[in-house]
Design a protein around this motif. Structure first.
Motif, PDB file in Angstrom:
ATOM      1  N   ARG A 255     -70.070  36.372 -78.353  1.00  0.00           N
ATOM      2  CA  ARG A 255     -70.702  35.650 -78.834  1.00  0.00           C
ATOM      3  C   ARG A 255     -71.879  35.567 -79.247  1.00  0.00           C
ATOM      4  O   ARG A 255     -72.740  34.441 -78.985  1.00  0.00           O
ATOM      5  CB  ARG A 255     -70.012  34.189 -78.755  1.00  0.00           C
ATOM      6  N   ALA A 256     -72.777  35.994 -78.770  1.00  0.00           N
ATOM      7  CA  ALA A 256     -74.284  36.657 -78.846  1.00  0.00           C
ATOM      8  C   ALA A 256     -74.930  35.960 -80.264  1.00  0.00           C
ATOM      9  O   ALA A 256     -74.810  37.176 -81.311  1.00  0.00           O
ATOM     10  CB  ALA A 256     -74.624  37.218 -78.028  1.00  0.00           C
ATOM     11  N   GLU A 257     -75.269  34.807 -81.027  1.00  0.00           N
ATOM     12  CA  GLU A 257     -75.445  34.879 -82.447  1.00  0.00           C
ATOM     13  C   GLU A 257     -76.551  35.333 -82.630  1.00  0.00           C
ATOM     14  O   GLU A 257     -77.221  35.537 -83.861  1.00  0.00           O
ATOM     15  CB  GLU A 257     -75.722  33.624 -82.553  1.00  0.00           C
ATOM     16  N   SER A 258     -77.443  36.061 -81.304  1.00  0.00           N
ATOM     17  CA  SER A 258     -79.206  35.630 -81.842  1.00  0.00           C
ATOM     18  C   SER A 258     -79.796  36.622 -80.544  1.00  0.00           C
ATOM     19  O   SER A 258     -79.224  37.206 -79.415  1.00  0.00           O
ATOM     20  CB  SER A 258     -79.897  34.764 -82.346  1.00  0.00           C
TER      21      SER A 258
ATOM     22  N   ILE B 256     -76.693  44.582 -68.207  1.00  0.00           N
ATOM     23  CA  ILE B 256     -77.772  44.694 -68.906  1.00  0.00           C
ATOM     24  C   ILE B 256     -78.749  45.758 -69.906  1.00  0.00           C
ATOM     25  O   ILE B 256     -78.451  45.296 -70.542  1.00  0.00           O
ATOM     26  CB  ILE B 256     -78.924  44.943 -67.602  1.00  0.00           C
ATOM     27  N   ALA B 257     -77.559  46.763 -69.578  1.00  0.00           N
ATOM     28  CA  ALA B 257     -77.720  48.387 -70.097  1.00  0.00           C
ATOM     29  C   ALA B 257     -77.174  47.463 -71.198  1.00  0.00           C
ATOM     30  O   ALA B 257     -77.741  48.167 -72.156  1.00  0.00           O
ATOM     31  CB  ALA B 257     -77.437  49.357 -69.760  1.00  0.00           C
ATOM     32  N   ASP B 258     -76.320  47.521 -71.459  1.00  0.00           N
ATOM     33  CA  ASP B 258     -75.568  46.932 -72.422  1.00  0.00           C
ATOM     34  C   ASP B 258     -76.121  45.816 -73.302  1.00  0.00           C
ATOM     35  O   ASP B 258     -76.027  45.675 -74.865  1.00  0.00           O
ATOM     36  CB  ASP B 258     -73.971  46.368 -72.212  1.00  0.00           C
ATOM     37  N   ILE B 259     -76.664  44.895 -72.962  1.00  0.00           N
ATOM     38  CA  ILE B 259     -77.209  44.146 -73.616  1.00  0.00           C
ATOM     39  C   ILE B 259     -78.709  44.277 -73.958  1.00  0.00           C
ATOM     40  O   ILE B 259     -78.516  44.236 -75.425  1.00  0.00           O
ATOM     41  CB  ILE B 259     -77.740  42.693 -72.513  1.00  0.00           C
ATOM     42  N   GLN B 260     -79.322  45.289 -73.448  1.00  0.00           N
ATOM     43  CA  GLN B 260     -80.127  46.217 -73.813  1.00  0.00           C
ATOM     44  C   GLN B 260     -80.288  46.689 -75.442  1.00  0.00           C
ATOM     45  O   GLN B 260     -80.627  46.449 -76.137  1.00  0.00           O
ATOM     46  CB  GLN B 260     -80.929  46.810 -72.726  1.00  0.00           C
ATOM     47  N   ARG B 261     -79.272  47.695 -74.795  1.00  0.00           N
ATOM     48  CA  ARG B 261     -78.562  48.760 -75.667  1.00  0.00           C
ATOM     49  C   ARG B 261     -78.653  47.208 -77.720  1.00  0.00           C
ATOM     50  O   ARG B 261     -79.262  48.314 -78.586  1.00  0.00           O
ATOM     51  CB  ARG B 261     -77.267  49.570 -75.980  1.00  0.00           C
ATOM     52  N   GLU B 262     -77.927  46.556 -77.203  1.00  0.00           N
ATOM     53  CA  GLU B 262     -77.306  45.377 -78.276  1.00  0.00           C
ATOM     54  C   GLU B 262     -78.634  45.155 -78.766  1.00  0.00           C
ATOM     55  O   GLU B 262     -79.112  44.934 -80.502  1.00  0.00           O
ATOM     56  CB  GLU B 262     -76.619  44.398 -78.301  1.00  0.00           C
ATOM     57  N   GLU B 263     -79.693  44.589 -78.054  1.00  0.00           N
ATOM     58  CA  GLU B 263     -81.380  44.680 -78.373  1.00  0.00           C
ATOM     59  C   GLU B 263     -81.862  45.358 -79.079  1.00  0.00           C
ATOM     60  O   GLU B 263     -82.433  44.955 -80.590  1.00  0.00           O
ATOM     61  CB  GLU B 263     -81.681  44.010 -77.091  1.00  0.00           C
ATOM     62  N   ARG B 264     -82.287  46.459 -79.010  1.00  0.00           N
ATOM     63  CA  ARG B 264     -82.704  47.986 -79.650  1.00  0.00           C
ATOM     64  C   ARG B 264     -81.935  47.219 -81.179  1.00  0.00           C
ATOM     65  O   ARG B 264     -82.502  48.199 -81.829  1.00  0.00           O
ATOM     66  CB  ARG B 264     -82.215  48.648 -79.234  1.00  0.00           C
ATOM     67  N   ALA B 265     -80.106  48.053 -80.565  1.00  0.00           N
ATOM     68  CA  ALA B 265     -79.766  47.502 -82.230  1.00  0.00           C
ATOM     69  C   ALA B 265     -79.834  46.783 -83.589  1.00  0.00           C
ATOM     70  O   ALA B 265     -79.918  46.963 -84.406  1.00  0.00           O
ATOM     71  CB  ALA B 265     -78.223  47.637 -82.239  1.00  0.00           C
ATOM     72  N   ARG B 266     -80.371  45.361 -82.661  1.00  0.00           N
ATOM     73  CA  ARG B 266     -81.013  44.308 -84.021  1.00  0.00           C
ATOM     74  C   ARG B 266     -82.039  43.678 -83.553  1.00  0.00           C
ATOM     75  O   ARG B 266     -82.205  43.516 -85.125  1.00  0.00           O
ATOM     76  CB  ARG B 266     -80.018  43.471 -82.612  1.00  0.00           C
ATOM     77  N   ARG B 267     -82.921  45.428 -83.467  1.00  0.00           N
ATOM     78  CA  ARG B 267     -84.201  45.259 -82.905  1.00  0.00           C
ATOM     79  C   ARG B 267     -84.971  44.554 -82.661  1.00  0.00           C
ATOM     80  O   ARG B 267     -85.865  43.460 -83.563  1.00  0.00           O
ATOM     81  CB  ARG B 267     -84.392  45.688 -84.037  1.00  0.00           C
ATOM     82  N   CYS B 268     -84.613  43.513 -81.945  1.00  0.00           N
ATOM     83  CA  CYS B 268     -85.184  42.243 -81.233  1.00  0.00           C
ATOM     84  C   CYS B 268     -86.676  42.703 -80.546  1.00  0.00           C
ATOM     85  O   CYS B 268     -86.322  43.940 -80.322  1.00  0.00           O
ATOM     86  CB  CYS B 268     -83.880  41.868 -80.100  1.00  0.00           C
ATOM     87  N   PRO B 269     -87.134  41.775 -80.671  1.00  0.00           N
ATOM     88  CA  PRO B 269     -88.655  41.671 -80.530  1.00  0.00           C
ATOM     89  C   PRO B 269     -88.697  42.294 -78.316  1.00  0.00           C
ATOM     90  O   PRO B 269     -87.584  41.617 -78.249  1.00  0.00           O
ATOM     91  CB  PRO B 269     -89.287  40.795 -80.794  1.00  0.00           C
ATOM     92  N   ARG B 270     -89.433  42.511 -78.088  1.00  0.00           N
ATOM     93  CA  ARG B 270     -89.678  43.009 -76.960  1.00  0.00           C
ATOM     94  C   ARG B 270     -90.680  41.897 -76.480  1.00  0.00           C
ATOM     95  O   ARG B 270     -91.324  41.560 -76.752  1.00  0.00           O
ATOM     96  CB  ARG B 270     -90.140  44.064 -76.676  1.00  0.00           C
TER      97      ARG B 270
END
Length: 93
Positions: free
Chosen positions: A25-28, A79-93
């Motif tokens: 349910r990660a909304e953001s 953590i790797a899964d989360i980071q992959r999703e962050e990249r896919a969503r183009r989340c700021p670093r």
């Protein structure tokens, strides 16, 4: 994105200990950031950024280097899964 649709609960303190898969349910990007860093906090990471310190504090921290935090293989995968999703969503670093 597929990992987010698997119907899993957002990581909580108990789930951090057992290293459950990526929160469903990660909304953001903020949700993903929090879930990832919650794992590090539970294992004793000392945050350096203002955001990390404000969110988690550094009381009881033991590791200044994220690479030295003792994580299980399951936690590392999460953590790797989360980071992959962050990249896919183009989340700021």
């Amino acid at each position: 994105m597929r990992a987010l649709t698997m119907g899993l609960a957002v990581l909580g303190p108990l789930l951090v200990m057992t290293a459950m898969p990526l929160p469903a349910r990660a909304e953001s990007c903020d949700d993903l950031w929090y879930a990832r860093n919650e794992i590090y906090k539970a294992q004793g990471y000392c945050f350096r950024t203002r955001r990390g310190i404000e969110a988690f504090g550094n009381a009881g921290c033991r590791y200044d280097n994220a690479d030295e935090v003792p994580l299980s293989a399951a936690q590392r995968r999460t953590i790797a899964d989360i980071q992959r999703e962050e990249r896919a969503r183009r989340c700021p670093r």
